[in-house]
Design an enzyme around this catalytic site. Sequence first.
Site, PDB file in Angstrom:
ATOM      1  CD  GLN A  61      -3.352   0.458   1.847  1.00  0.00           C
ATOM      2  OE1 GLN A  61      -3.388  -0.620   2.421  1.00  0.00           O
ATOM      3  NE2 GLN A  61      -4.338   1.318   1.927  1.00  0.00           N
ATOM      4  CG  ASP A  62       0.979   4.293   3.051  1.00  0.00           C
ATOM      5  OD1 ASP A  62       0.894   3.209   3.658  1.00  0.00           O
ATOM      6  OD2 ASP A  62       0.701   5.388   3.565  1.00  0.00           O
ATOM      7  N   PRO A  63       4.394   3.343   1.869  1.00  0.00           N
ATOM      8  CG  PRO A  63       6.037   4.662   0.890  1.00  0.00           C
ATOM      9  CD  PRO A  63       4.556   4.569   1.067  1.00  0.00           C
ATOM     10  CB  VAL A 123       0.919   5.583  -1.922  1.00  0.00           C
ATOM     11  CG1 VAL A 123       1.400   6.954  -1.489  1.00  0.00           C
ATOM     12  CG2 VAL A 123      -0.552   5.635  -2.342  1.00  0.00           C
ATOM     13  CG  HIS A 132      -3.083   5.253   4.642  1.00  0.00           C
ATOM     14  ND1 HIS A 132      -2.487   4.239   3.919  1.00  0.00           N
ATOM     15  CD2 HIS A 132      -3.639   4.663   5.732  1.00  0.00           C
ATOM     16  CE1 HIS A 132      -2.683   3.086   4.549  1.00  0.00           C
ATOM     17  NE2 HIS A 132      -3.366   3.312   5.648  1.00  0.00           N
TER      18      HIS A 132
END
Length: 224
Positions: A61-63, A123, A132
Amino acid sequence: MALTWNSIISAEKNKAYYQSMSEKIDAQRSLGKSIFPKEDHIFTAFDLTPFNDVKVVILGQDPYHGEGQAHGLSFSVLPGVKIPPSLRNMYKELAEDIPGFTIPEHGYLKTWAEQGVLLLNTVLTVEEAKAHSHAKFGWETFTDAIIKKINDDMEGVIFLLWGAHAQKKGANIDTSRHFILQAPHPSPLSAHRGFFGCKHFSQTNELLRQQNLSEINWGSVTSS
């Protein structure tokens, strides 16, 4: 002319959405905010896995948003950084799924990337301690373009889509040309709902064998 990530990414960087996103990220950096990963690590996934070498895509998803964690590969952390819970659960599943897999003491997945596993977050940046926080900046458009390129220009790629976010992201993948393996996310919140026991790692290798492609040595992380 052979497609390269360089040409694909350069084309996206010329688009208005990307330039707007870059300005937002630069503005945050200039305010002294910590943005992860470091600028020279944002595209690590593409540096380690050339376009024509992609066999498998593992969508994150995101880092990670803690200091020193994110380095541009989904689920991975640099050596010396504590193994995050989702990756710990991935290792548990590997130990059950792949004969002889020994759980490593680090979370650095570079050896997977070097074998053709694109470890792609949807992302690619995040503000420290704010999960997020860059989700609406434009990265989703960028990674949609990346996935579309793989979908359109390659054959037989295996997409591992864990959790609703990744599954929604992969909704337009052409399953007549590629393979999709779906399961709940490996996070402690959902791993027991079907990630454990999914056997995606051995299934991936079976699908590669069927295409006469070399298997992924998942255990390479232990010796690295």
